[in-house]
Design a protein around this motif. Structure first.
Motif, PDB file in Angstrom:
ATOM      1  N   THR A   1      39.055 -28.282   2.049  1.00 26.26           N
ATOM      2  CA  THR A   1      39.543 -28.520   3.411  1.00 26.26           C
ATOM      3  C   THR A   1      38.928 -27.540   4.412  1.00 26.26           C
ATOM      4  OG1 THR A   1      41.495 -27.119   3.020  1.00 26.26           O
ATOM      5  CG2 THR A   1      41.711 -29.497   2.599  1.00 26.26           C
ATOM      6  N   ALA A   2      37.798 -26.954   4.035  1.00 26.01           N
ATOM      7  CA  ALA A   2      37.041 -26.102   4.954  1.00 26.01           C
ATOM      8  C   ALA A   2      35.581 -26.525   4.908  1.00 26.01           C
ATOM      9  CB  ALA A   2      37.192 -24.632   4.572  1.00 26.01           C
ATOM     10  N   LEU A   3      34.861 -26.259   6.005  1.00 28.81           N
ATOM     11  CA  LEU A   3      33.422 -26.519   6.065  1.00 28.81           C
ATOM     12  C   LEU A   3      32.680 -25.189   6.116  1.00 28.81           C
ATOM     13  CD1 LEU A   3      32.648 -29.479   8.515  1.00 28.81           C
ATOM     14  CD2 LEU A   3      32.570 -29.465   6.020  1.00 28.81           C
ATOM     15  N   TYR A   4      31.398 -25.233   5.693  1.00 29.09           N
ATOM     16  CA  TYR A   4      30.612 -24.010   5.604  1.00 29.09           C
ATOM     17  C   TYR A   4      29.209 -24.244   6.164  1.00 29.09           C
ATOM     18  CZ  TYR A   4      34.323 -23.898   2.153  1.00 29.09           C
ATOM     19  OH  TYR A   4      35.543 -24.004   1.539  1.00 29.09           O
ATOM     20  N   ASN A   5      28.699 -23.246   6.850  1.00 24.10           N
ATOM     21  CA  ASN A   5      27.331 -23.331   7.359  1.00 24.10           C
ATOM     22  C   ASN A   5      26.568 -22.024   7.137  1.00 24.10           C
ATOM     23  OD1 ASN A   5      28.654 -21.740   9.389  1.00 24.10           O
ATOM     24  ND2 ASN A   5      27.034 -22.271  10.836  1.00 24.10           N
ATOM     25  N   GLY A   6      27.115 -21.148   6.246  1.00 26.21           N
ATOM     26  CA  GLY A   6      26.530 -19.834   6.049  1.00 26.21           C
ATOM     27  C   GLY A   6      25.821 -19.678   4.719  1.00 26.21           C
ATOM     28  N   PRO A   7      25.575 -18.445   4.289  1.00 31.38           N
ATOM     29  CA  PRO A   7      24.830 -18.178   3.057  1.00 31.38           C
ATOM     30  C   PRO A   7      25.503 -18.709   1.795  1.00 31.38           C
ATOM     31  CG  PRO A   7      24.985 -16.205   4.420  1.00 31.38           C
ATOM     32  CD  PRO A   7      25.911 -17.209   5.021  1.00 31.38           C
ATOM     33  N   TYR A   8      26.845 -18.790   1.830  1.00 35.28           N
ATOM     34  CA  TYR A   8      27.596 -19.230   0.663  1.00 35.28           C
ATOM     35  C   TYR A   8      28.588 -20.314   1.060  1.00 35.28           C
ATOM     36  CZ  TYR A   8      25.803 -15.167  -1.893  1.00 35.28           C
ATOM     37  OH  TYR A   8      24.987 -14.257  -2.511  1.00 35.28           O
ATOM     38  N   THR A   9      29.087 -21.017   0.050  1.00 37.01           N
ATOM     39  CA  THR A   9      30.229 -21.919   0.229  1.00 37.01           C
ATOM     40  C   THR A   9      31.347 -21.441  -0.694  1.00 37.01           C
ATOM     41  OG1 THR A   9      29.524 -23.473  -1.494  1.00 37.01           O
ATOM     42  CG2 THR A   9      28.719 -23.865   0.752  1.00 37.01           C
ATOM     43  N   LEU A  10      32.579 -21.711  -0.311  1.00 35.93           N
ATOM     44  CA  LEU A  10      33.720 -21.380  -1.162  1.00 35.93           C
ATOM     45  C   LEU A  10      33.915 -22.519  -2.152  1.00 35.93           C
ATOM     46  CD1 LEU A  10      36.054 -19.288  -1.561  1.00 35.93           C
ATOM     47  CD2 LEU A  10      37.436 -20.762  -0.078  1.00 35.93           C
ATOM     48  N   THR A  11      33.784 -22.211  -3.457  1.00 34.20           N
ATOM     49  CA  THR A  11      33.844 -23.262  -4.472  1.00 34.20           C
ATOM     50  C   THR A  11      35.078 -23.176  -5.352  1.00 34.20           C
ATOM     51  OG1 THR A  11      32.437 -21.893  -5.886  1.00 34.20           O
ATOM     52  CG2 THR A  11      31.364 -23.613  -4.570  1.00 34.20           C
ATOM     53  N   LYS A  12      35.683 -21.982  -5.458  1.00 29.73           N
ATOM     54  CA  LYS A  12      36.919 -21.810  -6.225  1.00 29.73           C
ATOM     55  C   LYS A  12      37.904 -21.020  -5.385  1.00 29.73           C
ATOM     56  CE  LYS A  12      34.903 -21.694 -10.903  1.00 29.73           C
ATOM     57  NZ  LYS A  12      34.757 -20.868 -12.143  1.00 29.73           N
ATOM     58  N   TRP A  13      39.166 -21.382  -5.509  1.00 34.91           N
ATOM     59  CA  TRP A  13      40.215 -20.652  -4.796  1.00 34.91           C
ATOM     60  C   TRP A  13      41.537 -20.956  -5.500  1.00 34.91           C
ATOM     61  CZ3 TRP A  13      41.418 -21.475   1.134  1.00 34.91           C
ATOM     62  CH2 TRP A  13      42.360 -20.514   1.548  1.00 34.91           C
ATOM     63  N   THR A  14      41.822 -20.195  -6.533  1.00 34.26           N
ATOM     64  CA  THR A  14      43.051 -20.360  -7.315  1.00 34.26           C
ATOM     65  C   THR A  14      43.997 -19.235  -6.947  1.00 34.26           C
ATOM     66  OG1 THR A  14      41.773 -21.316  -9.137  1.00 34.26           O
ATOM     67  CG2 THR A  14      44.033 -20.605  -9.613  1.00 34.26           C
ATOM     68  N   LEU A  15      45.075 -19.569  -6.251  1.00 30.13           N
ATOM     69  CA  LEU A  15      45.983 -18.555  -5.742  1.00 30.13           C
ATOM     70  C   LEU A  15      46.522 -17.689  -6.877  1.00 30.13           C
ATOM     71  CD1 LEU A  15      47.993 -20.535  -3.042  1.00 30.13           C
ATOM     72  CD2 LEU A  15      46.054 -19.002  -2.707  1.00 30.13           C
ATOM     73  N   GLY A  16      46.467 -16.384  -6.648  1.00 27.50           N
ATOM     74  CA  GLY A  16      46.975 -15.437  -7.621  1.00 27.50           C
ATOM     75  C   GLY A  16      46.018 -15.120  -8.744  1.00 27.50           C
ATOM     76  N   TYR A  17      44.851 -15.811  -8.788  1.00 23.34           N
ATOM     77  CA  TYR A  17      43.937 -15.597  -9.908  1.00 23.34           C
ATOM     78  C   TYR A  17      42.515 -15.245  -9.461  1.00 23.34           C
ATOM     79  CZ  TYR A  17      41.247 -16.353 -14.159  1.00 23.34           C
ATOM     80  OH  TYR A  17      40.392 -16.190 -15.213  1.00 23.34           O
ATOM     81  N   GLU A  18      41.858 -16.131  -8.696  1.00 18.94           N
ATOM     82  CA  GLU A  18      40.475 -15.852  -8.326  1.00 18.94           C
ATOM     83  C   GLU A  18      40.039 -16.702  -7.137  1.00 18.94           C
ATOM     84  OE1 GLU A  18      37.440 -16.951 -11.145  1.00 18.94           O
ATOM     85  OE2 GLU A  18      38.320 -18.920 -11.492  1.00 18.94           O
ATOM     86  N   TYR A  19      38.933 -16.278  -6.526  1.00 18.14           N
ATOM     87  CA  TYR A  19      38.183 -17.131  -5.610  1.00 18.14           C
ATOM     88  C   TYR A  19      36.707 -16.829  -5.802  1.00 18.14           C
ATOM     89  CZ  TYR A  19      38.353 -13.060  -2.395  1.00 18.14           C
ATOM     90  OH  TYR A  19      38.266 -11.807  -1.841  1.00 18.14           O
ATOM     91  N   GLU A  20      35.859 -17.788  -5.388  1.00 16.18           N
ATOM     92  CA  GLU A  20      34.441 -17.661  -5.721  1.00 16.18           C
ATOM     93  C   GLU A  20      33.561 -18.306  -4.654  1.00 16.18           C
ATOM     94  OE1 GLU A  20      33.125 -17.849  -9.979  1.00 16.18           O
ATOM     95  OE2 GLU A  20      32.227 -19.749  -9.301  1.00 16.18           O
ATOM     96  N   TYR A  21      32.452 -17.632  -4.320  1.00 13.81           N
ATOM     97  CA  TYR A  21      31.428 -18.196  -3.437  1.00 13.81           C
ATOM     98  C   TYR A  21      30.242 -18.651  -4.295  1.00 13.81           C
ATOM     99  CZ  TYR A  21      33.566 -14.519  -0.404  1.00 13.81           C
ATOM    100  OH  TYR A  21      34.409 -13.653   0.253  1.00 13.81           O
ATOM    101  N   ALA A  22      29.565 -19.718  -3.856  1.00 10.87           N
ATOM    102  CA  ALA A  22      28.319 -20.159  -4.482  1.00 10.87           C
ATOM    103  C   ALA A  22      27.238 -20.237  -3.402  1.00 10.87           C
ATOM    104  CB  ALA A  22      28.500 -21.520  -5.144  1.00 10.87           C
ATOM    105  N   LYS A  23      26.042 -19.884  -3.776  1.00 12.11           N
ATOM    106  CA  LYS A  23      24.922 -19.908  -2.825  1.00 12.11           C
ATOM    107  C   LYS A  23      24.785 -21.292  -2.203  1.00 12.11           C
ATOM    108  CE  LYS A  23      19.912 -19.147  -2.566  1.00 12.11           C
ATOM    109  NZ  LYS A  23      18.707 -18.644  -3.279  1.00 12.11           N
ATOM    110  N   ASN A  24      24.600 -21.302  -0.889  1.00 10.71           N
ATOM    111  CA  ASN A  24      24.460 -22.542  -0.127  1.00 10.71           C
ATOM    112  C   ASN A  24      22.989 -22.915  -0.049  1.00 10.71           C
ATOM    113  OD1 ASN A  24      24.579 -24.679   1.653  1.00 10.71           O
ATOM    114  ND2 ASN A  24      25.478 -23.512   3.348  1.00 10.71           N
ATOM    115  N   ALA A  25      22.588 -23.892  -0.838  1.00  8.41           N
ATOM    116  CA  ALA A  25      21.185 -24.300  -0.890  1.00  8.41           C
ATOM    117  C   ALA A  25      20.697 -24.870   0.440  1.00  8.41           C
ATOM    118  CB  ALA A  25      20.979 -25.322  -2.001  1.00  8.41           C
ATOM    119  N   ASP A  26      21.617 -25.349   1.285  1.00  7.32           N
ATOM    120  CA  ASP A  26      21.237 -25.947   2.564  1.00  7.32           C
ATOM    121  C   ASP A  26      21.211 -24.943   3.708  1.00  7.32           C
ATOM    122  OD1 ASP A  26      21.014 -28.520   1.462  1.00  7.32           O
ATOM    123  OD2 ASP A  26      23.173 -28.832   1.619  1.00  7.32           O
ATOM    124  N   TYR A  27      21.536 -23.696   3.444  1.00  9.45           N
ATOM    125  CA  TYR A  27      21.489 -22.647   4.467  1.00  9.45           C
ATOM    126  C   TYR A  27      20.041 -22.444   4.908  1.00  9.45           C
ATOM    127  CZ  TYR A  27      22.030 -17.918   6.466  1.00  9.45           C
ATOM    128  OH  TYR A  27      22.028 -16.813   7.278  1.00  9.45           O
TER     129      TYR A  27
END
Length: 569
Positions: free
Chosen positions: A476-502
């Motif tokens: 439910t978010a958009l990204y236009n930067g170096p990374y995108t948010l690919t994981k977001w598990t509350l209380g456990y982890e979150y993760e960025y992945a390289k944005n190939a379209d940057y």
């Protein structure tokens, strides 16, 4: 020595809590029997009523010995302070030149004088207040120390601690549901205004209820008045404004300027740690570590979840760091921490005088045409117009709406105040890739402001389609930067992945940045020692153990932590 001091704190906490009885926090004030030893009437006083008494607030401020927090509890390079604005906030100038020592310093004799005056004026003998704090390990220790100090130094005071998860705590503070609140502020731009503007009457970050017309006038003049034309006079006026908020209001109690003690593996390099804005930028970082898919990966920990990915509603360092690495605005941070063009190819500024003789400062930004959202749409000037209008629209409820006024944007204050429609904000799109911004005042730090996440673009169709869910999950978010948010598990982890379209994807070396949520300091160190994470922020009990380690380092920070006192009417 450290052991003895910590033992003393525990004795104070346990011993004093056994003999002090807190009074009711109801708003009603009732008369109690006469105290036969003083022949004065003893009253039951609410915490709110007590905090509205400036002598009560000064007693709290001057009864705290702060060096124990910085030297013993944190022991990470943090410095005890009696001021809000660090001297070096503006490069080449010293904001502390007029009041180098700060205000309301630790002084038990003075604290007792103010305490006795407050008791006499309000008529209480015992009072209870609640301290709102975070649920991290260091926050708990700091809060327990403050509790012990106040209860030992101010007879009749009882302090309870309300420890809350990060997001809950922010919501309670923003709603004013606290007596005193452990909080902090990191600068958004390199000017004293980034600290002082917080405390204007009705300001979105002013949780104290401070309302001082003279203070407001100074801040207003320093933002958009004649003071902008005289740098020395503006500097002196802001120094006076800070003195006023401490000596005449005592709205907050500064505790320490933040430092960090860090263990960081030598194979993990290239982090950019700006002095304002997001804590860390990963664009230029490098590592030799790989995951099971053969991707390079940075393995990190954080103590809290991301509260929001909504660009307009973000208010904290965790959200700003996530947004700052997955999105980009007109400007961005370079590898050396300086500010360079991001989505801007070039820009110009022209002074324009209208028929009434009023001068506006018109910036024209020519944008790149090769930056795309993660849904494939091109980022345009219209996305900036929508985002800035949304930031200022009172219906959005953005605490950072004041940044439009700080930037000097035409009608910024009027839009945020609901006096004119968001469409009247001085930002327009001349075409898809030409953004025009009109300033009412020639703000000297305008370009530096534009690197801050609140000024990033937003895609109107996407935001409106998501509704209240916008920014609450990776999808439910958009990204236009170096990374995108690919994981977001509350209380456990979150993760960025390289944005190939940057557009500058070739500058991004690390494929994945993973954060695990780990609140316990010892657990973080254990993960580092086991080789499971690449960087760990140390709490005090581990500093002496690792101070000689080749991977140990300390960093300076411009963030200041303090106690807010809620004395709103």
């Amino acid at each position: 020595m450290k052991t003895k001091l910590l033992a003393l704190v525990l004795v104070l906490v346990l011993g004093i809590s056994a003999v002090l009885v807190g009074c009711s926090k109801d708003n009603d004030t009732t008369t109690e029997p006469t105290d036969t030893t003083t022949n004065t009437e003893v009253k039951e006083v609410s915490s709110k009523e007590a905090l509205q008494n400036i002598n009560f607030r000064k007693a709290l401020a001057m009864s705290l010995e702060k060096s124990f927090i910085s030297n013993e509890i944190l022991a990470n390079g943090s410095q005890a302070v009696d001021y809000l604005t660090p001297g070096s906030i503006t490069p080449g100038k010293d904001f502390r030149s007029e009041y180098p020592e700060g205000f309301n310093s630790y002084n038990l004799d003075e604290a007792m004088n103010y305490w006795n005056q407050a008791k006499e004026e309000l008529g209480f003998e015992e009072i209870e207040i609640e301290l709102l704090t975070f649920d991290s390990d260091s926050s708990k220790k700091i809060s327990e120390y403050i509790q012990a100090q106040w209860q030992a130094n101010l007879p009749g005071l009882s302090v309870t601690i309300n420890q809350q998860p990060f997001e809950n705590k922010l919501e309670l503070a923003s709603a004013g549901n606290f007596d005193v609140n452990f909080a902090g502020w990191g600068p958004d731009y390199p000017d004293p205004m980034t600290y002082l503007d917080l405390w204007v009457t009705g300001g979105g970050h002013n949780n104290t209820g401070m309302a001082n017309a003279e203070f407001d006038a100074i801040i207003d003049d320093a933002k958009s008045g004649e003071l902008l034309a005289d740098a020395d006079a503006r500097w002196a006026a802001l120094q006076e404004a800070e003195r006023m908020m401490f000596e005449e209001e005592t709205a907050i109690i500064p505790l320490y300027q933040k430092g960090k003690a860090i263990l960081q593996q030598d194979y993990f390099t290239g982090l950019v740690e700006p002095s304002f804005g997001p804590d860390i930028i990963f664009t230029y970082a490098e590592t030799t570590q790989t995951n099971e898919n053969g991707e390079t990966i940075a393995r990190l920990v954080d103590t809290s979840d991301i509260p929001t990915m909504d660009i307009s509603l973000a208010t904290n360092s965790v959200s700003f760091q996530a947004i700052g690495n997955t999105n980009e605005g007109l400007f961005k941070y370079a590898e050396d921490g300086s500010i360079v063009e991001g989505l801007v190819k070039d820009y110009s500024m022209e002074e324009v005088t209208n028929e009434n003789g009023n001068v506006t400062y018109v910036y024209t930004f020519n944008l790149r045409d090769d930056n795309v959202w993660s849904n494939g749409e091109t980022v345009t000037a219209h996305d900036f117009v929508y985002s800035w209008r949304r930031l200022g629209d009172p219906n959005t409820g953005a605490q950072y709406a004041h940044m439009l006024e700080s930037a000097g944007i035409k009608n910024g204050a009027a839009v945020a105040g609901g006096e004119v429609a968001p469409e009247e904000l001085g930002v327009t799109a001349a075409d898809d890739f030409t953004l025009v911004v009109e300033l009412e005042t020639n703000v000297p730090f305008f370009i530096e402001l534009l690197v801050f996440p609140s000024f990033y673009p937003q895609n109107q169709a996407f935001v409106e389609a998501m509704g209240d869910d916008y920014g609450t999950s990776p999808e439910t978010a958009l990204y236009n930067g170096p990374y995108t948010l690919t994981k977001w598990t509350l209380g456990y982890e979150y993760e960025y992945a390289k944005n190939a379209d940057y557009y500058a994807a070739d500058e991004v070396a690390i494929d994945v940045v993973n954060f695990r949520i780990v609140k316990d300091a010892a657990a973080r160190v254990n993960l580092y020692e086991a080789g499971d994470i690449d960087r760990a922020v140390l709490s005090s009990e581990f500093v002496s153990q690792y101070v000689d380690d080749s991977n140990f380092k300390t960093t300076e920070d411009m963030s200041v932590f303090y106690i807010e006192m809620n004395y709103a009417e």
